[in-house]
Design a protein around this motif. Structure first.
Motif, PDB file in Angstrom:
ATOM      1  N   ASP A 101       0.849  -1.195   0.000  1.00 19.51           N
ATOM      2  CA  ASP A 101       0.000   0.000   0.000  1.00 19.51           C
ATOM      3  C   ASP A 101       0.879   1.238   0.000  1.00 19.51           C
ATOM      4  O   ASP A 101       2.074   1.156   0.265  1.00 19.51           O
ATOM      5  CB  ASP A 101      -0.929  -0.002   1.219  1.00 19.51           C
ATOM      6  CG  ASP A 101      -0.159   0.167   2.508  1.00 19.51           C
ATOM      7  OD1 ASP A 101       0.197  -0.855   3.121  1.00 19.51           O
ATOM      8  OD2 ASP A 101       0.124   1.323   2.885  1.00 19.51           O
ATOM      9  N   CYS A 102       0.260   2.355  -0.285  1.00 16.32           N
ATOM     10  CA  CYS A 102       1.026   3.600  -0.330  1.00 16.32           C
ATOM     11  C   CYS A 102       0.099   4.726   0.146  1.00 16.32           C
ATOM     12  O   CYS A 102      -1.047   4.823  -0.302  1.00 16.32           O
ATOM     13  CB  CYS A 102       1.467   3.773  -1.778  1.00 16.32           C
ATOM     14  SG  CYS A 102       2.089   5.381  -2.160  1.00 16.32           S
ATOM     15  N   ILE A 103       0.608   5.537   1.071  1.00 13.07           N
ATOM     16  CA  ILE A 103      -0.223   6.606   1.628  1.00 13.07           C
ATOM     17  C   ILE A 103       0.266   7.948   1.085  1.00 13.07           C
ATOM     18  O   ILE A 103       1.440   8.291   1.219  1.00 13.07           O
ATOM     19  CB  ILE A 103      -0.151   6.604   3.178  1.00 13.07           C
ATOM     20  CG1 ILE A 103      -0.561   5.224   3.703  1.00 13.07           C
ATOM     21  CG2 ILE A 103      -1.037   7.691   3.770  1.00 13.07           C
ATOM     22  CD1 ILE A 103      -0.265   5.025   5.179  1.00 13.07           C
ATOM     23  N   ILE A 104      -0.637   8.681   0.464  1.00 10.90           N
ATOM     24  CA  ILE A 104      -0.267   9.953  -0.158  1.00 10.90           C
ATOM     25  C   ILE A 104      -1.054  11.074   0.515  1.00 10.90           C
ATOM     26  O   ILE A 104      -2.226  11.293   0.198  1.00 10.90           O
ATOM     27  CB  ILE A 104      -0.594   9.918  -1.681  1.00 10.90           C
ATOM     28  CG1 ILE A 104       0.130   8.754  -2.360  1.00 10.90           C
ATOM     29  CG2 ILE A 104      -0.273  11.237  -2.348  1.00 10.90           C
ATOM     30  CD1 ILE A 104       1.652   8.880  -2.354  1.00 10.90           C
ATOM     31  N   VAL A 105      -0.423  11.738   1.481  1.00 11.08           N
ATOM     32  CA  VAL A 105      -1.122  12.822   2.186  1.00 11.08           C
ATOM     33  C   VAL A 105      -0.213  14.043   2.289  1.00 11.08           C
ATOM     34  O   VAL A 105       1.014  13.926   2.192  1.00 11.08           O
ATOM     35  CB  VAL A 105      -1.548  12.387   3.613  1.00 11.08           C
ATOM     36  CG1 VAL A 105      -2.555  11.261   3.576  1.00 11.08           C
ATOM     37  CG2 VAL A 105      -0.347  11.986   4.457  1.00 11.08           C
TER      38      VAL A 105
END
Ligand SMILES: Nc1ncnc2c1ncn2[C@@H]1O[C@H](COP(=O)(O)OP(=O)(O)OP(=O)(O)O)[C@@H](O)[C@H]1O
Length: 479
Positions: A101-105
Motif C-alpha cells: 500500500d502507499c499513503i499519499i497525504v
C-alpha cells in the motif's frame, strides 16, 4: 464465520477478519459486500462505527487476490489521519496477499511519495489535495487502470467546506478510467446523493440503514445549558468528575477553532490533566504523535478541531464533549460518533449557550431524537470559576507571545498560493468586499433611519391632527 462465507468471501479473508475480532458481518457489510463482489458501484450510508471500512476493504482484497496488479485501487479520504487508519485495515486484512500500500497525504515528503507511487503499490490511500499535486507534477505513475475508486466520507469530499476538495477531485476523476467500480461510504450521504450519483454512474447499488434515529442506540446524548463565560469552568468540572469517578477513562473534546483548541489544551495542562491537542495548525509529525499517544492511552484527553470529527476509530473513547455546539447537524453526528463504536456504550455532552439553542433544535430534528439535560451541581462549578477563567486568560496571553497568529496568516497565504491565487490581490479583494459590505450596511441603516423618521413624523402629524380636532370640538362644545 458462517456469515462472511455466505457473503462470498474467501476463507483466508475470513481468517484475517477473525484476527481483528470481526466474526459476524455488520448490516452494512452484509448488504454491501455481495453487490460489490458482483461488480456493481455501491453507495453505503450507515451509522458511525458500524464497520463501513471493512465493507469496502474486504471485497476489494478478494478481487485483488483474483487478479493482482498495481495500482489496483485508489481510496480517497478527507484527512491524513484517516488515510493512515484505512491503510492499516488494508495491511492487516491483506497480509496474506503481501499487499503493497502507499499513503499519499499532505505534510509528508513529496519525493519519497513519488518514488513509492512509481513502485506500483496495489492500493493507494490519499487525501485529494496531495494526490492531485502528484498527478499535476509527475508522470512516473498512472491511475488509468485502477479497478476500484473509493470515496470514504464521500459527502465531505464533495462539500465546499473550509477545505474545498472539489477542484482536486476533478483532477483525480479525469485521471482515473471511466470503466471502474466506484464505492462511496459515509454516515451522512443523503444530502449529497445527486452529486454522488454523477461519480458512481454504473447503476449504483444504494444501501442505507433503516433505523429512524441517525445516531447509535448505545450513545447517551446530553446537553448542558451554560452561559458563554462559564463554559470552561463546566469543562474542567466535567473532566474532573470523569477522572474521579472512572478508573479507565478517555475523552475527546471538540472545539471550533485551532486557537481555542490550543488554548484549552494549555489550560487543561495547567490543571494537570493528561491532555493533548490535534488541529490543522500543528506540524504533521506532531499530529501523528498526538494521536498515537491518545490511542495508546498515554494521554487520556484529546482536544481537537473537526479535523478529528470523522472516521477516527479509537475504541477506548467513552465520552465526547462538544465545547461548542456544532453549526451543522452532520458535524454533530460525526463528532459524537467517535464514541459508542462497534456496539460499545458511550456518552456525548454538548455545551450549549443561549445563542445556540436553535442549533440544538436543528440537531434534534436531524437525528430524530431529543438530547437530555446533563445535571451538574452549579455550586461546584462556581467554586472553580475564577481560577479557571484566570488560568485561561493567562494561557491566552502566553499564546499571544508566540507566533501562533502569524503562523496562521502564513498558512493562509500558503493555501492561497497552492490554489493558484495571489495572496496580496486576495487581501485587497477581501478589503474591497469588506468596504462594499460596510457601505451597503451604512446605506441600509441610513434608509432604515429615514423610514423610521418618516414613520415618527407621520405619527406626530396624526397625533397633532387628532389633538386639533379635539381642541376644536372642545371649543365648539357649550360651556
Ligand atoms: N463485523 C464486525 N464485527 C465487529 N467489529 C467490527 C465489524 N466490522 C468492523 N468492526 C470494527 O468496528 C470498528 C468501527 O469500524 P469502522 O471504523 O469501519 O466504522 P465506520 O462505519 O467507518 O465509522 P465512521 O462512520 O465513524 O467512519 C472498527 O474497530 C472495526 O474493526
Amino acid at each position: 464465520m458462517e456469515g462472511f462465507s455466505r457473503l462470498g468471501l474467501s476463507s483466508w479473508l475470513i481468517d484475517q477478519c477473525s484476527q481483528l475480532g470481526i466474526l459476524k458481518p455488520s448490516p452494512v457489510q452484509e448488504n454491501c459486500i455481495p453487490p460489490i463482489l458482483e461488480g456493481r458501484d455501491c453507495m453505503g450510508c450507515a451509522k458511525t462505527g458500524s464497520g463501513k471500512t471493512a465493507a469496502f476493504v474486504l471485497p476489494i482484497l478478494q478481487k485483488l487476490s483474483e487478479d493482482p496488479f498495481g495500482i489496483f485501487c485508489l481510496v480517497l479520504t478527507p484527512t491524513r489521519e484517516l488515510a493512515y487508519q484505512i491503510a492499516e485495515q488494508f495491511r492487516v486484512l491483506g497480509k496474506p496477499l503481501g499487499l503493497k500500500d502507499c499513503i499519499i497525504v499532505g505534510g509528508m515528503d513529496m519525493v519519497a511519495q513519488a518514488l513509492e507511487l512509481s513502485r506500483k503499490p496495489h492500493v493507494v490511500i490519499a487525501t485529494p489535495g496531495r494526490l492531485a499535486d502528484h498527478i499535476r507534477s509527475s508522470n512516473t505513475f498512472s491511475i488509468k487502470k485502477i479497478r476500484f475508486l473509493v470515496l470514504d466520507e464521500a459527502d465531505r469530499l464533495l462539500e465546499q467546506g473550509c477545505t474545498d476538495f472539489t477542484q482536486d477531485l476533478q483532477v483525480i476523476l479525469e485521471a482515473v478510467p471511466a470503466q471502474r467500480q466506484t464505492l462511496l461510504f459515509s454516515a451522512t450521504l443523503t444530502d449529497t446523493l445527486q452529486e454522488l450519483k454523477t461519480i458512481a454512474m454504473n447503476k449504483p447499488f444504494f444501501w442505507e440503514s433503516t433505523s429512524e434515529v441517525r445516531t447509535v442506540e448505545q450513545l447517551d446524548q446530553r446537553y448542558i445549558l451554560v452561559p458563554e463565560k462559564v463554559k470552561d469552568a463546566y469543562l474542567v468540572h466535567l473532566i474532573q468528575k470523569f477522572q474521579d469517578e472512572h478508573e479507565d477513562w478517555s475523552i475527546m473534546i471538540f472545539t471550533n477553532t485551532c486557537k481555542t483548541c490550543q488554548i484549552l489544551n494549555m489550560m487543561l495542562r495547567e490543571f494537570s490533566f493528561p491532555s493533548v491537542a490535534l488541529h490543522s495548525m500543528m506540524k504533521q509529525k506532531q499530529r501523528f504523535a498526538a494521536l498515537a499517544k491518545f490511542k495508546s492511552s498515554v494521554f487520556k484527553i484529546l482536544i481537537a478541531t473537526d479535523v478529528a470529527a470523522r472516521g477516527l476509530d479509537i475504541p477506548t473513547v467513552q465520552v465526547v464533549i462538544n465545547h461548542n455546539t456544532p453549526g451543522l447537524p452532520k458535524i454533530y453526528i460525526h463528532r459524537v460518533g467517535r464514541t459508542a463504536r462497534a456496539g460499545r456504550n458511550g456518552m456525548a455532552i454538548t455545551l450549549v449557550t443561549q445563542y445556540d439553542i436553535h442549533l440544538v433544535h436543528a440537531i434534534e430534528e436531524q437525528i430524530n431524537m431529543k438530547l437530555e439535560e446533563f445535571k451538574v451541581k452549579e455550586s461546584e462549578v462556581l467554586k472553580i470559576l475564577t481560577q479557571v477563567n484566570v488560568t485561561r486568560r493567562e494561557c491566552e496571553i502566553k499564546l499571544e507571545c508566540t507566533d501562533f497568529d502569524e503562523k496562521k496568516e502564513i498558512n493562509k497565504r500558503k493555501q492561497l498560493i497552492l490554489e493558484g491565487k495571489d495572496p496580496d490581490l486576495e487581501a485587497k479583494r477581501k478589503a474591497e468586499l469588506e468596504k462594499i459590505k460596510k457601505q451597503k450596511k451604512k446605506f441600509k441603516e441610513h434608509i432604515q433611519e429615514t423610514m423610521q423618521k418618516k414613520r415618527e413624523a407621520q405619527v406626530r402629524r396624526k397625533l397633532k391632527k387628532k389633538r386639533l380636532r379635539q381642541e376644536k370640538k372642545a371649543a365648539k362644545a357649550p360651556q
